[in-house]
Design a protein around this motif. Structure first.
Motif, PDB file in Angstrom:
ATOM      1  N   ASN A  28       1.978  -4.067   7.779  1.00 34.75           N
ATOM      2  CA  ASN A  28       2.408  -2.793   8.359  1.00 34.75           C
ATOM      3  C   ASN A  28       2.810  -1.795   7.288  1.00 34.75           C
ATOM      4  O   ASN A  28       2.473  -0.607   7.352  1.00 34.75           O
ATOM      5  N   ALA A  29       3.584  -2.281   6.297  1.00 35.93           N
ATOM      6  CA  ALA A  29       4.040  -1.397   5.220  1.00 35.93           C
ATOM      7  C   ALA A  29       2.854  -0.845   4.435  1.00 35.93           C
ATOM      8  O   ALA A  29       2.809   0.358   4.120  1.00 35.93           O
ATOM      9  N   LEU A  50      11.770   1.444   9.787  1.00 34.52           N
ATOM     10  CA  LEU A  50      12.888   1.743   8.880  1.00 34.52           C
ATOM     11  C   LEU A  50      12.402   1.848   7.437  1.00 34.52           C
ATOM     12  O   LEU A  50      12.866   2.703   6.667  1.00 34.52           O
ATOM     13  N   PHE A  51      11.469   0.995   7.043  1.00 30.35           N
ATOM     14  CA  PHE A  51      10.873   1.118   5.711  1.00 30.35           C
ATOM     15  C   PHE A  51      10.179   2.467   5.559  1.00 30.35           C
ATOM     16  O   PHE A  51      10.333   3.157   4.550  1.00 30.35           O
ATOM     17  N   ALA A  52       9.416   2.860   6.580  1.00 27.97           N
ATOM     18  CA  ALA A  52       8.703   4.132   6.526  1.00 27.97           C
ATOM     19  C   ALA A  52       9.655   5.298   6.314  1.00 27.97           C
ATOM     20  O   ALA A  52       9.355   6.246   5.585  1.00 27.97           O
ATOM     21  N   GLY A 112      12.876  -4.902   2.285  1.00 31.27           N
ATOM     22  CA  GLY A 112      12.301  -5.152   3.599  1.00 31.27           C
ATOM     23  C   GLY A 112      11.724  -6.555   3.706  1.00 31.27           C
ATOM     24  O   GLY A 112      11.920  -7.245   4.719  1.00 31.27           O
ATOM     25  N   ILE A 113      11.031  -6.993   2.671  1.00 25.43           N
ATOM     26  CA  ILE A 113      10.476  -8.348   2.668  1.00 25.43           C
ATOM     27  C   ILE A 113      11.596  -9.380   2.736  1.00 25.43           C
ATOM     28  O   ILE A 113      11.531 -10.363   3.487  1.00 25.43           O
ATOM     29  N   ALA A 114      12.652  -9.154   1.960  1.00 27.07           N
ATOM     30  CA  ALA A 114      13.787 -10.081   1.977  1.00 27.07           C
ATOM     31  C   ALA A 114      14.438 -10.136   3.356  1.00 27.07           C
ATOM     32  O   ALA A 114      14.830 -11.213   3.837  1.00 27.07           O
ATOM     33  N   LEU A 115      14.556  -8.987   4.018  1.00 30.72           N
ATOM     34  CA  LEU A 115      15.162  -8.930   5.347  1.00 30.72           C
ATOM     35  C   LEU A 115      14.352  -9.732   6.372  1.00 30.72           C
ATOM     36  O   LEU A 115      14.912 -10.552   7.116  1.00 30.72           O
ATOM     37  N   GLY A 170      -1.129   0.285  11.769  1.00 29.16           N
ATOM     38  CA  GLY A 170      -1.136  -1.147  11.547  1.00 29.16           C
ATOM     39  C   GLY A 170      -2.185  -1.815  12.412  1.00 29.16           C
ATOM     40  O   GLY A 170      -2.849  -1.178  13.232  1.00 29.16           O
ATOM     41  N   PRO A 171      -2.338  -3.130  12.253  1.00 29.29           N
ATOM     42  CA  PRO A 171      -3.369  -3.857  13.005  1.00 29.29           C
ATOM     43  C   PRO A 171      -3.125  -3.821  14.509  1.00 29.29           C
ATOM     44  O   PRO A 171      -1.994  -3.911  14.976  1.00 29.29           O
TER      45      PRO A 171
END
Length: 306
Positions: free
Chosen positions: A50-51, A78-80, A89-92, A250-251
């Protein structure tokens, strides 16, 4: 999933691999050991794709006015908006997935063809006090969560109430319900060390269908684990904006389909709520300066029942 994007954004993929401790490319493109079927692996993979999809959209020119995401997709939104960088974000989502994978309490089922009030009436009539409404996906698509035996016991009453279908979902636990309280409490502890940044544009929360405030993002993400995803209400609020244009990034096109259903039969939820969000305009963490042009009224989300 993500094959072209992985090759195009090697630095971002390397960041994800470093945080996760394994190759996302191998996970998504090979998946010989079927780890991708497990939520602790599915969640980071979906978030990364998605990111990268969002970064690709920005590279094409522009940025959204407001974003929303369904369940896990809220982290992409939220990342966007710049709440945290890619590594954070990956860690979350890695920690979220790990904690949710530990839970084996209950299951989920989708009721199609009944409204929220009709679903609630059937649950009341059957005395099904152990069942929670978990996802309000559309006017006639409601997801329930609770003990598996209790869910199965409700199938015939729902069909008798003219539900179009009652489908048990392939999930490992009763997500977005009271049964995830221990998971939510553990995630709260993890979030204590995470600093959220001011948002560049509004992000609508799953918990109350209102824009996030930076001071309460962590609290809302904890609450999301035990609260229903208010997707129908979210879309109805966005429908109240001036000529909203929705785009799923995203997909897949699951959310786009749900949005069309909501627009077809639901009225906008009156009241502007854009003023609650930050007007911060700094570039998104980890994104190049050329990715900052405006893209009007794009609403981002990725459907995921976890």
């Amino acid at each position: 999933m993500g094959a072209a994007l992985f090759a195009k954004y090697p630095d971002a993929v390397a960041t994800a691999d470093r945080v996760l401790g394994y190759s996302v490319t191998d996970l998504c493109l090979e998946n010989a050991d079927q780890r991708l079927d497990r939520t602790e692996y599915t969640q980071p993979a979906l978030f990364l794709v998605n990111a990268l999809s969002y970064m690709e959209k920005l590279a094409e020119g522009g940025r959204p006015d407001i974003v929303a995401g369904h369940s896990l997709g809220e982290y992409s939104a939220l990342f966007a908006a710049g709440a945290f960088d890619l590594a954070t974000g990956i860690a979350l989502v890695k920690r979220r997935g790990e904690l949710m994978a530990r839970s084996s309490a209950g299951g989920m089922a989708a009721v199609m063809g009944l409204t929220e009030s009709e679903v609630a009436e059937v649950l009341r009539a059957e005395g099904a006090s152990t069942i929670d409404i978990a996802n309000l996906n559309g006017p006639n698509q409601i997801v329930l969560a609770g003990p598996r035996e209790d869910l199965l016991a409700c199938k015939e009453p729902f069909l008798a109430a003219k539900a179009r279908s009652f489908v048990s979902l392939r999930v490992s636990a009763a997500f977005h319900s009271r049964y995830m309280a221990d998971t939510a409490n553990e995630f709260r502890v993890f979030l204590r060390d995470i600093r959220m940044s001011p948002l560049q544009f509004p992000v609508v929360s799953n918990v109350d269908a209102l824009p996030h405030e930076v001071e309460t993002i962590a609290d809302k993400l904890v609450a999301q684990i035990v609260s229903p995803v208010r997707w129908t209400e979210t879309v109805r609020r966005l429908m109240s904006l001036d000529d909203p244009q929705f785009e799923e990034v995203g997909p897949g096109k699951v959310l786009a389909g749900l949005i069309r259903q909501i627009q077809k039969v639901s009225e906008p939820l009156a009241g502007s709520f854009l003023g609650r969000a930050s007007n911060e305009t700094a570039p998104s963490p980890g994104l190049a300066p050329q990715h900052r042009a405006a893209l009007e009224n794009v609403h981002h989300g990725q459907n995921d029942t976890n």
